[in-house]
Every structure is written in structure tokens, then in C-alpha cells.
Design a protein around this motif. Structure first.
Motif, PDB file in Angstrom:
ATOM      1  N   LEU A  17       0.833  -1.200   0.000  1.00  0.00           N
ATOM      2  CA  LEU A  17       0.000   0.000   0.000  1.00  0.00           C
ATOM      3  C   LEU A  17       0.870   1.255   0.000  1.00  0.00           C
ATOM      4  O   LEU A  17       0.607   2.206  -0.745  1.00  0.00           O
ATOM      5  N   GLY A  18       1.889   1.248   0.821  1.00  0.00           N
ATOM      6  CA  GLY A  18       2.780   2.402   0.888  1.00  0.00           C
ATOM      7  C   GLY A  18       3.496   2.657  -0.423  1.00  0.00           C
ATOM      8  O   GLY A  18       3.588   3.801  -0.876  1.00  0.00           O
ATOM      9  N   GLN A  19       3.982   1.606  -1.042  1.00  0.00           N
ATOM     10  CA  GLN A  19       4.690   1.758  -2.313  1.00  0.00           C
ATOM     11  C   GLN A  19       3.754   2.302  -3.387  1.00  0.00           C
ATOM     12  O   GLN A  19       4.135   3.177  -4.169  1.00  0.00           O
ATOM     13  N   ALA A  20       2.534   1.809  -3.422  1.00  0.00           N
ATOM     14  CA  ALA A  20       1.563   2.300  -4.400  1.00  0.00           C
ATOM     15  C   ALA A  20       1.284   3.789  -4.180  1.00  0.00           C
ATOM     16  O   ALA A  20       1.192   4.565  -5.137  1.00  0.00           O
ATOM     17  N   LYS A  21       1.184   4.192  -2.929  1.00  0.00           N
ATOM     18  CA  LYS A  21       0.937   5.610  -2.631  1.00  0.00           C
ATOM     19  C   LYS A  21       2.137   6.474  -3.001  1.00  0.00           C
ATOM     20  O   LYS A  21       1.976   7.567  -3.533  1.00  0.00           O
ATOM     21  N   SER A  34      -4.760   4.442  -6.021  1.00  0.00           N
ATOM     22  CA  SER A  34      -3.699   3.422  -5.992  1.00  0.00           C
ATOM     23  C   SER A  34      -3.957   2.417  -4.874  1.00  0.00           C
ATOM     24  O   SER A  34      -3.729   1.220  -5.040  1.00  0.00           O
ATOM     25  N   GLU A  35      -4.459   2.901  -3.737  1.00  0.00           N
ATOM     26  CA  GLU A  35      -4.793   2.000  -2.635  1.00  0.00           C
ATOM     27  C   GLU A  35      -5.933   1.064  -3.031  1.00  0.00           C
ATOM     28  O   GLU A  35      -5.886  -0.140  -2.758  1.00  0.00           O
ATOM     29  N   GLU A  77      11.406   3.695   5.166  1.00  0.00           N
ATOM     30  CA  GLU A  77      11.730   3.363   3.777  1.00  0.00           C
ATOM     31  C   GLU A  77      10.828   4.128   2.815  1.00  0.00           C
ATOM     32  O   GLU A  77      11.301   4.674   1.813  1.00  0.00           O
ATOM     33  N   LEU A  78       9.542   4.185   3.124  1.00  0.00           N
ATOM     34  CA  LEU A  78       8.600   4.890   2.248  1.00  0.00           C
ATOM     35  C   LEU A  78       8.855   6.393   2.265  1.00  0.00           C
ATOM     36  O   LEU A  78       8.764   7.053   1.234  1.00  0.00           O
ATOM     37  N   SER A 137       9.798   8.706  -1.053  1.00  0.00           N
ATOM     38  CA  SER A 137       8.973   9.827  -1.495  1.00  0.00           C
ATOM     39  C   SER A 137       9.736  11.141  -1.523  1.00  0.00           C
ATOM     40  O   SER A 137       9.257  12.130  -2.043  1.00  0.00           O
ATOM     41  N   ALA A 138      10.931  11.151  -0.973  1.00  0.00           N
ATOM     42  CA  ALA A 138      11.713  12.402  -0.942  1.00  0.00           C
ATOM     43  C   ALA A 138      12.289  12.756  -2.301  1.00  0.00           C
ATOM     44  O   ALA A 138      12.449  11.994  -3.169  1.00  0.00           O
TER      45      ALA A 138
END
Length: 100
Positions: free
Chosen positions: A5-9, A51-52, A94-95, A99-100
Motif C-alpha cells: 500500500l505504501g509503495q503504491a501511494k 492506488s490504494e 523506507e517509504l 517519497s523524498a
């Protein structure tokens, strides 16, 4: 699942940022860039939600009960399991870095 979920976001967030004109960030793009900057927040939220939705449907098609129980389950695990807290914190770092 949390990582997926985090990667998709993160991917949706980055894609939404790429669609924003460069002038929106510097204030030099005029009215169009200002409008794009103002619309960025809602566009990012919509992209992340979509995405979620996609991840949930790919993993468990139509299983709304599992999805509704996900956040409470995370809260219970966080309260009971120190190892889970550490794993979750690692994933979140990691997420954040991605995203940075």
C-alpha cells in the motif's frame, strides 16, 4: 500489505508531482501554474486513494470486510507487539525515503 500500500501511494504521489508544472513550485508560472499548485493537494489525495483501491482489489477482490478491518488490526498489533512496531517504523522510514 502495508509495504505494498505504501509503495503504491509513493508511486502515485510521485506521478502527481511530475504532472505539476515547474512554475507552480517557484511562483513564476503565472495563473495556470498557481491553479495547478492549488489543485495539487486534491489530485495527490485522489491518486493515492485510487492506488490504494487498486492494490486492495488486486490482492483481495471484493473483500470489503478485510479492508475495513485493516486499520484496527494495525492498531491492535501496534499495541501488543513490539517487533511489529519496529517493522512498521522501518517500512515507514523506507517509504519516507522513497517519497523524498
Amino acid at each position: 500489505m502495508l509495504r505494498e500500500l505504501g509503495q503504491a501511494k509513493v508511486d502515485a504521489f510521485k506521478a502527481a508531482l511530475k504532472e505539476t508544472p515547474a512554475g507552480a513550485w517557484t511562483g513564476s508560472g503565472g495563473r495556470a501554474a498557481a491553479a495547478a499548485a492549488a489543485a495539487l493537494g486534491p489530485r495527490v489525495l485522489q491518486a493515492c486513494a485510487a492506488s490504494e483501491d487498486l492494490v486492495w482489489e488486486q490482492k483481495w477482490p471484493g473483500d470489503r470486510a478485510r479492508r475495513l478491518g485493516f486499520v484496527p488490526a494495525l492498531a491492535r498489533l501496534q499495541a501488543k507487539d513490539r517487533a511489529f512496531c519496529l517493522r512498521r517504523a522501518t517500512i515507514e522510514r523506507e517509504l519516507d525515503a522513497m517519497s523524498a
